[in-house]
Design an enzyme around this catalytic site. Structure first.
Site, PDB file in Angstrom:
ATOM      1  N   PRO A 130       0.854  -1.194   0.000  1.00  0.00           N
ATOM      2  CA  PRO A 130       0.000   0.000   0.000  1.00  0.00           C
ATOM      3  C   PRO A 130       0.886   1.239   0.000  1.00  0.00           C
ATOM      4  O   PRO A 130       1.840   1.309   0.774  1.00  0.00           O
ATOM      5  CB  PRO A 130      -0.779  -0.115   1.324  1.00  0.00           C
ATOM      6  CG  PRO A 130       0.010  -1.049   2.189  1.00  0.00           C
ATOM      7  CD  PRO A 130       0.811  -1.931   1.273  1.00  0.00           C
ATOM      8  N   MET A 131       0.607   2.188  -0.871  1.00  0.00           N
ATOM      9  CA  MET A 131       1.387   3.436  -0.890  1.00  0.00           C
ATOM     10  C   MET A 131       0.460   4.617  -1.135  1.00  0.00           C
ATOM     11  O   MET A 131      -0.116   4.754  -2.226  1.00  0.00           O
ATOM     12  CB  MET A 131       2.465   3.380  -1.982  1.00  0.00           C
ATOM     13  CG  MET A 131       3.640   2.490  -1.610  1.00  0.00           C
ATOM     14  SD  MET A 131       5.012   2.679  -2.761  1.00  0.00           S
ATOM     15  CE  MET A 131       4.303   2.004  -4.242  1.00  0.00           C
TER      16      MET A 131
ATOM     17  N   GLN B 209      -6.363  -1.268   2.907  1.00  0.00           N
ATOM     18  CA  GLN B 209      -5.694  -0.978   4.178  1.00  0.00           C
ATOM     19  C   GLN B 209      -6.397   0.175   4.892  1.00  0.00           C
ATOM     20  O   GLN B 209      -6.718   1.189   4.277  1.00  0.00           O
ATOM     21  CB  GLN B 209      -4.228  -0.608   3.956  1.00  0.00           C
ATOM     22  CG  GLN B 209      -3.500  -0.564   5.299  1.00  0.00           C
ATOM     23  CD  GLN B 209      -2.117   0.035   5.224  1.00  0.00           C
ATOM     24  OE1 GLN B 209      -1.958   1.169   4.797  1.00  0.00           O
ATOM     25  NE2 GLN B 209      -1.116  -0.727   5.642  1.00  0.00           N
TER      26      GLN B 209
ATOM     27  N   CYS C 129       2.887   3.152   9.699  1.00  0.00           N
ATOM     28  CA  CYS C 129       3.117   4.489   9.150  1.00  0.00           C
ATOM     29  C   CYS C 129       3.763   5.401  10.196  1.00  0.00           C
ATOM     30  O   CYS C 129       3.234   5.581  11.287  1.00  0.00           O
ATOM     31  CB  CYS C 129       1.797   5.097   8.664  1.00  0.00           C
ATOM     32  SG  CYS C 129       2.079   6.705   7.910  1.00  0.00           S
TER      33      CYS C 129
ATOM     34  N   LYS D 234       0.179  -4.771   9.113  1.00  0.00           N
ATOM     35  CA  LYS D 234       1.454  -4.359   8.517  1.00  0.00           C
ATOM     36  C   LYS D 234       2.190  -3.524   9.543  1.00  0.00           C
ATOM     37  O   LYS D 234       1.661  -2.512  10.017  1.00  0.00           O
ATOM     38  CB  LYS D 234       1.211  -3.578   7.226  1.00  0.00           C
ATOM     39  CG  LYS D 234       2.494  -3.170   6.523  1.00  0.00           C
ATOM     40  CD  LYS D 234       2.213  -2.773   5.071  1.00  0.00           C
ATOM     41  CE  LYS D 234       3.455  -2.307   4.349  1.00  0.00           C
ATOM     42  NZ  LYS D 234       3.848  -0.938   4.696  1.00  0.00           N
TER      43      LYS D 234
ATOM     44  N   GLY E 179      10.726  -4.488   2.105  1.00  0.00           N
ATOM     45  CA  GLY E 179      11.713  -3.440   2.240  1.00  0.00           C
ATOM     46  C   GLY E 179      12.885  -3.584   1.303  1.00  0.00           C
ATOM     47  O   GLY E 179      13.610  -4.569   1.319  1.00  0.00           O
ATOM     48  N   ASP E 180      13.021  -2.575   0.412  1.00  0.00           N
ATOM     49  CA  ASP E 180      14.221  -2.409  -0.411  1.00  0.00           C
ATOM     50  C   ASP E 180      14.437  -3.470  -1.475  1.00  0.00           C
ATOM     51  O   ASP E 180      15.585  -3.697  -1.887  1.00  0.00           O
ATOM     52  CB  ASP E 180      15.477  -2.333   0.468  1.00  0.00           C
ATOM     53  CG  ASP E 180      15.490  -1.088   1.341  1.00  0.00           C
ATOM     54  OD1 ASP E 180      14.644  -0.203   1.130  1.00  0.00           O
ATOM     55  OD2 ASP E 180      16.346  -1.018   2.234  1.00  0.00           O
TER      56      ASP E 180
ATOM     57  N   GLY F  39       7.091  -2.135  -2.819  1.00  0.00           N
ATOM     58  CA  GLY F  39       6.447  -0.828  -2.943  1.00  0.00           C
ATOM     59  C   GLY F  39       7.091   0.043  -3.992  1.00  0.00           C
ATOM     60  O   GLY F  39       6.695   0.057  -5.166  1.00  0.00           O
ATOM     61  N   ARG F  40       8.150   0.748  -3.591  1.00  0.00           N
ATOM     62  CA  ARG F  40       8.694   1.807  -4.446  1.00  0.00           C
ATOM     63  C   ARG F  40       9.195   1.296  -5.795  1.00  0.00           C
ATOM     64  O   ARG F  40       8.996   1.960  -6.821  1.00  0.00           O
ATOM     65  CB  ARG F  40       9.799   2.554  -3.690  1.00  0.00           C
ATOM     66  CG  ARG F  40       9.227   3.402  -2.560  1.00  0.00           C
ATOM     67  CD  ARG F  40      10.298   3.856  -1.607  1.00  0.00           C
ATOM     68  NE  ARG F  40      10.890   2.712  -0.907  1.00  0.00           N
ATOM     69  CZ  ARG F  40      11.902   2.805  -0.060  1.00  0.00           C
ATOM     70  NH1 ARG F  40      12.426   3.980   0.180  1.00  0.00           N
ATOM     71  NH2 ARG F  40      12.367   1.723   0.536  1.00  0.00           N
TER      72      ARG F  40
HETATM   73  C1  LIG Z   1       5.040   7.325  -1.002  1.00  0.00           C
HETATM   74  C2  LIG Z   1       4.828   6.186  -0.039  1.00  0.00           C
HETATM   75  C3  LIG Z   1       3.575   5.973   0.511  1.00  0.00           C
HETATM   76  C4  LIG Z   1       3.368   4.929   1.420  1.00  0.00           C
HETATM   77  N1  LIG Z   1       2.116   4.718   1.925  1.00  0.00           N
HETATM   78  C5  LIG Z   1       1.893   3.663   2.737  1.00  0.00           C
HETATM   79  C6  LIG Z   1       0.569   3.347   3.180  1.00  0.00           C
HETATM   80  O1  LIG Z   1      -0.424   4.000   2.806  1.00  0.00           O
HETATM   81  N2  LIG Z   1       0.428   2.284   4.022  1.00  0.00           N
HETATM   82  C7  LIG Z   1       1.500   1.521   4.433  1.00  0.00           C
HETATM   83  O2  LIG Z   1       1.327   0.564   5.188  1.00  0.00           O
HETATM   84  N3  LIG Z   1       2.748   1.785   3.992  1.00  0.00           N
HETATM   85  C8  LIG Z   1       2.958   2.815   3.151  1.00  0.00           C
HETATM   86  N4  LIG Z   1       4.205   3.028   2.660  1.00  0.00           N
HETATM   87  C9  LIG Z   1       5.285   2.064   2.980  1.00  0.00           C
HETATM   88  C10 LIG Z   1       5.341   0.954   1.923  1.00  0.00           C
HETATM   89  O3  LIG Z   1       4.149   0.189   1.939  1.00  0.00           O
HETATM   90  C11 LIG Z   1       6.541   0.017   2.165  1.00  0.00           C
HETATM   91  O4  LIG Z   1       6.398  -0.577   3.440  1.00  0.00           O
HETATM   92  C12 LIG Z   1       7.886   0.740   2.106  1.00  0.00           C
HETATM   93  O5  LIG Z   1       7.928   1.640   1.015  1.00  0.00           O
HETATM   94  C13 LIG Z   1       9.053  -0.240   2.018  1.00  0.00           C
HETATM   95  O6  LIG Z   1       8.935  -1.058   0.883  1.00  0.00           O
HETATM   96  P1  LIG Z   1       9.749  -0.771  -0.505  1.00  0.00           P
HETATM   97  O7  LIG Z   1      11.200  -0.625  -0.127  1.00  0.00           O
HETATM   98  O8  LIG Z   1       9.472  -1.945  -1.362  1.00  0.00           O
HETATM   99  O9  LIG Z   1       9.210   0.520  -1.043  1.00  0.00           O
HETATM  100  C14 LIG Z   1       4.435   4.076   1.779  1.00  0.00           C
HETATM  101  C15 LIG Z   1       5.699   4.290   1.201  1.00  0.00           C
HETATM  102  C16 LIG Z   1       5.911   5.323   0.299  1.00  0.00           C
HETATM  103  C17 LIG Z   1       7.282   5.502  -0.295  1.00  0.00           C
END
Ligand SMILES: Cc1cc2nc3c(=O)[nH]c(=O)nc-3n(C[C@H](O)[C@H](O)[C@H](O)COP(=O)(O)O)c2cc1C
Length: 336
Positions: free
Chosen positions: A19-20, A78, A109, A150, A213-214, A236-237
């Protein structure tokens, strides 16, 4: 390949999109489905309090739920808050009216608005019992629909307590746990600690662990799933910039060669297709502003990327956006 089920929901392949907020909107979720390979897609986090207030006031439901009712399943929504009745009520309505497959509760968060004044998200990690109570209340209310949590590793490096939170979630009837391998204090700094994620597995007897993560490349995703005792991985990213990453990982997991990323020409067409979906949903002004960050993400590491990002960050109308994107991709194609 590892098999993952969250309650009765099969997550196949065991790859989840994170979720982002501001990113995992309906148009982006459509793009993820276009490429395939995602076992479970999640929405942005939705404020349960806003849901309840807006509903009571006859103001409809939060904008972030747009698209949810009609999308293919499985789909996780979420939600966040710290009041059991508010979470319960929202989850129950999401199940009865929207027929969502999974309710995920945000305990990770670290943003001030959520973890500060609202005492929600990662704020709740200081009290595993409270996390368990919230998960348990929602799980009981919406059974058999699964409820997942989460979390991050803990609030700070000195108070890592993911194992306690994991046991509280499992004991309360949670159906899966996702751990982002950072503390809340880290925000997005440092590296996600996969050893710390893996340690949580020892504390879970029944429910799956999803590591997050990452992960930045398909090879990394495959290695994380193979080398660590996790039942699934969440990305995510990297998916925001490369929504085809799940398909690449899924192919690798199935023992086939990892397919190449789409060509520059295909990526050009995809970005404009995504822009059309966003315009349909948000209109020209908001849609163009929203697309700036996508265009910037897609331009990283490409020829002329820096100048493109500077220009696209100021663009205000659809025609200028398309024009900039066309020029950027045709320069990128000739530089390849
Ligand atoms: C712009 C942005 C928005 C995010 N929004 C949420 C969210 O709404 N809910 C949540 O649980 N995590 C949120 N996250 C965290 C991501 O879900 C994830 O845990 C985190 O980016 C690490 O994973 P990654 O390295 O694959 O990006 C957000 C991250 C980013 C960068």
């Amino acid at each position: 390949m590892k098999k993952l089920s969250i309650g009765s929901v099969a997550v196949d392949p065991p790859l989840l999109s994170a979720p982002m907020a501001g990113y995992t909107t309906a148009p982006f979720r459509a793009l993820l489905r276009h490429f395939g390979g995602v076992g479970l897609i999640a929405t942005e986090m939705v404020s349960a309090r806003s849901f309840v207030y807006m509903d009571a006031a006859g103001d409809g439901h939060p904008e972030r739920l747009w698209g949810v009712a009609d999308e293919p399943r499985p789909l996780a929504v979420q939600i966040w808050d710290n009041v059991p009745e508010t979470l319960e009520e929202t989850a129950a309505r999401l199940v009865s009216e929207y027929r969502v497959s999974v309710i995920d509760i945000n305990f990770g968060c670290p943003a001030k608005r959520i973890a500060g004044s609202s005492a929600s998200g990662s704020y709740l990690l200081r009290d595993p019992q409270k996390v368990g109570d919230l998960v348990g209340r929602v799980a009981k209310r919406i059974a058999p629909t699964p409820v997942t949590a989460k979390i991050r590793l803990g609030l700070t490096a000195d108070s890592i307590n993911a194992a306690d939170v994991a046991q509280a979630v499992e004991g309360a009837g949670g159906a899966a746990l996702t751990v982002h391998g950072r503390t809340a204090a880290q925000m997005y700094r440092g590296r996600a600690d996969w050893e710390a994620i893996a340690r949580v597995k020892d504390y879970l007897k029944k429910i799956p662990l999803i590591g997050n993560g990452d992960i930045t490349t398909p090879e990394e995703g495959i290695a994380r799933l193979r080398d660590w005792p996790v039942d699934g991985i969440m990305i995510g990213r990297a998916a925001a910039a490369h929504p085809w990453i799940f398909h690449q990982i899924a192919e690798g997991l199935a023992g086939r060669p990892i397919p190449p990323a789409p060509t520059v020409k295909e990526q050009h067409a995809l970005l404009l297709h995504h822009f059309d979906l966003v315009l349909d949903r948000f209109g020209e002004e908001k849609g163009t502003i929203l697309m700036r960050k996508w265009a910037c993400d897609w331009s990283h590491g490409r020829f002329g990327g820096r100048a493109f990002r500077a220009a696209v960050s100021a663009v205000k109308d659809a025609a200028s956006f398309r024009d900039l994107v066309d020029r950027f991709f045709s320069d990128a194609a000739s530089a390849e």
